[in-house]
Motif scaffolding. Structure first.
Motif, PDB file in Angstrom:
ATOM      1  N   ASP A  32       0.824  -1.212   0.000  1.00 15.97           N
ATOM      2  CA  ASP A  32       0.000   0.000   0.000  1.00 15.97           C
ATOM      3  C   ASP A  32       0.859   1.264   0.000  1.00 15.97           C
ATOM      4  N   ARG A  33       2.145   1.081  -0.160  1.00  9.98           N
ATOM      5  CA  ARG A  33       3.029   2.237  -0.248  1.00  9.98           C
ATOM      6  C   ARG A  33       3.950   2.066  -1.432  1.00  9.98           C
ATOM      7  N   PRO A  34       4.259   3.165  -2.111  1.00  9.73           N
ATOM      8  CA  PRO A  34       5.217   3.056  -3.205  1.00  9.73           C
ATOM      9  C   PRO A  34       6.581   2.660  -2.655  1.00  9.73           C
ATOM     10  N   VAL A  35       7.287   1.879  -3.445  1.00  7.27           N
ATOM     11  CA  VAL A  35       8.621   1.450  -3.024  1.00  7.27           C
ATOM     12  C   VAL A  35       9.643   2.098  -3.946  1.00  7.27           C
ATOM     13  N   TYR A  36      10.695   2.607  -3.374  1.00  2.09           N
ATOM     14  CA  TYR A  36      11.728   3.275  -4.145  1.00  2.09           C
ATOM     15  C   TYR A  36      13.028   2.510  -4.047  1.00  2.09           C
ATOM     16  N   CYS A  37      13.819   2.626  -5.103  1.00  2.00           N
ATOM     17  CA  CYS A  37      15.126   2.003  -5.081  1.00  2.00           C
ATOM     18  C   CYS A  37      16.028   2.776  -4.122  1.00  2.00           C
ATOM     19  N   ALA A  38      17.184   2.224  -3.849  1.00  2.00           N
ATOM     20  CA  ALA A  38      18.077   2.842  -2.867  1.00  2.00           C
ATOM     21  C   ALA A  38      18.437   4.262  -3.279  1.00  2.00           C
ATOM     22  N   ASP A  39      18.684   4.462  -4.573  1.00  2.00           N
ATOM     23  CA  ASP A  39      19.070   5.797  -5.043  1.00  2.00           C
ATOM     24  C   ASP A  39      17.958   6.804  -4.808  1.00  2.00           C
ATOM     25  N   CYS A  40      16.739   6.428  -5.207  1.00  2.00           N
ATOM     26  CA  CYS A  40      15.631   7.364  -5.066  1.00  2.00           C
ATOM     27  C   CYS A  40      15.319   7.610  -3.596  1.00  2.00           C
ATOM     28  N   ASN A  41      15.441   6.556  -2.798  1.00  2.00           N
ATOM     29  CA  ASN A  41      15.235   6.717  -1.373  1.00  2.00           C
ATOM     30  C   ASN A  41      16.171   7.754  -0.803  1.00  2.00           C
ATOM     31  N   ARG A  42      17.416   7.667  -1.229  1.00  2.00           N
ATOM     32  CA  ARG A  42      18.413   8.582  -0.697  1.00  2.00           C
ATOM     33  C   ARG A  42      18.103  10.008  -1.139  1.00  2.00           C
ATOM     34  N   SER A  43      17.840  10.188  -2.432  1.00  2.00           N
ATOM     35  CA  SER A  43      17.611  11.552  -2.903  1.00  2.00           C
ATOM     36  C   SER A  43      16.312  12.099  -2.318  1.00  2.00           C
ATOM     37  N   TYR A  44      15.350  11.212  -2.079  1.00  2.00           N
ATOM     38  CA  TYR A  44      14.098  11.662  -1.477  1.00  2.00           C
ATOM     39  C   TYR A  44      14.371  12.180  -0.079  1.00  2.00           C
ATOM     40  N   ARG A  45      15.165  11.411   0.655  1.00  2.00           N
ATOM     41  CA  ARG A  45      15.465  11.818   2.020  1.00  2.00           C
ATOM     42  C   ARG A  45      16.245  13.127   2.033  1.00  2.00           C
ATOM     43  N   GLU A  46      17.191  13.235   1.088  1.00  2.00           N
ATOM     44  CA  GLU A  46      17.997  14.452   1.052  1.00  2.00           C
ATOM     45  C   GLU A  46      17.147  15.663   0.698  1.00  2.00           C
ATOM     46  N   SER A  47      16.260  15.489  -0.269  1.00  2.73           N
ATOM     47  CA  SER A  47      15.445  16.632  -0.671  1.00  2.73           C
ATOM     48  C   SER A  47      14.515  17.031   0.462  1.00  2.73           C
ATOM     49  N   ARG A  48      14.048  16.025   1.217  1.00  5.31           N
ATOM     50  CA  ARG A  48      13.183  16.338   2.339  1.00  5.31           C
ATOM     51  C   ARG A  48      13.924  17.151   3.379  1.00  5.31           C
ATOM     52  N   SER A  49      15.152  16.728   3.696  1.00  6.24           N
ATOM     53  CA  SER A  49      15.875  17.445   4.739  1.00  6.24           C
ATOM     54  C   SER A  49      16.280  18.831   4.253  1.00  6.24           C
ATOM     55  N   ASN A  50      16.468  18.959   2.930  1.00  7.83           N
ATOM     56  CA  ASN A  50      16.794  20.282   2.401  1.00  7.83           C
ATOM     57  C   ASN A  50      15.573  21.194   2.431  1.00  7.83           C
ATOM     58  N   ASP A  51      14.390  20.580   2.199  1.00  4.85           N
ATOM     59  CA  ASP A  51      13.171  21.373   2.172  1.00  4.85           C
ATOM     60  C   ASP A  51      12.834  21.908   3.558  1.00  4.85           C
ATOM     61  N   LYS A  52      13.190  21.116   4.546  1.00  3.29           N
ATOM     62  CA  LYS A  52      12.833  21.493   5.898  1.00  3.29           C
ATOM     63  C   LYS A  52      13.340  22.901   6.161  1.00  3.29           C
ATOM     64  N   PRO A  53      12.433  23.827   6.318  1.00  4.79           N
ATOM     65  CA  PRO A  53      12.899  25.193   6.518  1.00  4.79           C
ATOM     66  C   PRO A  53      13.585  25.330   7.857  1.00  4.79           C
ATOM     67  N   GLN A  54      14.754  25.878   7.828  1.00  5.32           N
ATOM     68  CA  GLN A  54      15.420  26.223   9.077  1.00  5.32           C
ATOM     69  C   GLN A  54      14.530  27.267   9.735  1.00  5.32           C
ATOM     70  N   ALA A  55      14.003  26.924  10.887  1.00  9.81           N
ATOM     71  CA  ALA A  55      13.099  27.847  11.565  1.00  9.81           C
ATOM     72  C   ALA A  55      13.678  29.253  11.499  1.00  9.81           C
ATOM     73  N   GLN A  56      13.084  30.046  10.630  1.00 10.14           N
ATOM     74  CA  GLN A  56      13.598  31.392  10.474  1.00 10.14           C
ATOM     75  C   GLN A  56      13.057  32.262  11.588  1.00 10.14           C
ATOM     76  N   MET A  57      13.934  32.953  12.249  1.00  8.68           N
ATOM     77  CA  MET A  57      13.506  33.734  13.393  1.00  8.68           C
ATOM     78  C   MET A  57      13.263  35.186  12.989  1.00  8.68           C
ATOM     79  N   HIS A  58      12.166  35.715  13.514  1.00  9.12           N
ATOM     80  CA  HIS A  58      11.856  37.120  13.265  1.00  9.12           C
ATOM     81  C   HIS A  58      12.202  37.919  14.510  1.00  9.12           C
TER      82      HIS A  58
END
Ligand SMILES: [Zn+2]
Ligand SMILES: [Zn+2]
Length: 97
Positions: A32-58
């Protein structure tokens, strides 16, 4: 074939992203979940951590509506129409909710 202590499962599926054939996985795919190869898994994880906005402080200059503590930084820009609470009061309010 073993990867360290990980038991590999023999599978016969294609990566949901790049369509690479996958013959072994370190887990049994549930189907019931898509399965990714090792390469895609890695790039997915990396893109996710890059997307995570560094809590920008005002920089702000407000007082906590709960305890009156002066607040000089907030992870968001206060709109002015809502009370602003310090981290402690925010936590306490969340716990009481
Ligand atoms: Zn892939
Ligand atoms: Zn407070």
């Amino acid at each position: 074939m073993t990867f360290g202590d990980r038991q590999m499962h023999d599978v016969d599926i294609n990566c949901a992203k790049c369509n690479t054939h996958i013959s072994q996985l370190p887990f049994q795919p549930s189907g019931d979940r898509p399965v990714y190869c090792a390469d895609c898994n890695r790039s997915y994880r990396e893109s996710r951590s890059n997307d995570k906005p560094q809590a920008q402080m005002h920089e702000v200059d407000v007082d906590c509506a709960g305890c009156g503590t002066h607040i000089s930084q907030l992870p968001f820009q206060p709109t002015g129409d809502k009370p602003v609470y310090c981290r402690d009061c925010m936590q306490a309010r969340r716990n009481n909710a």
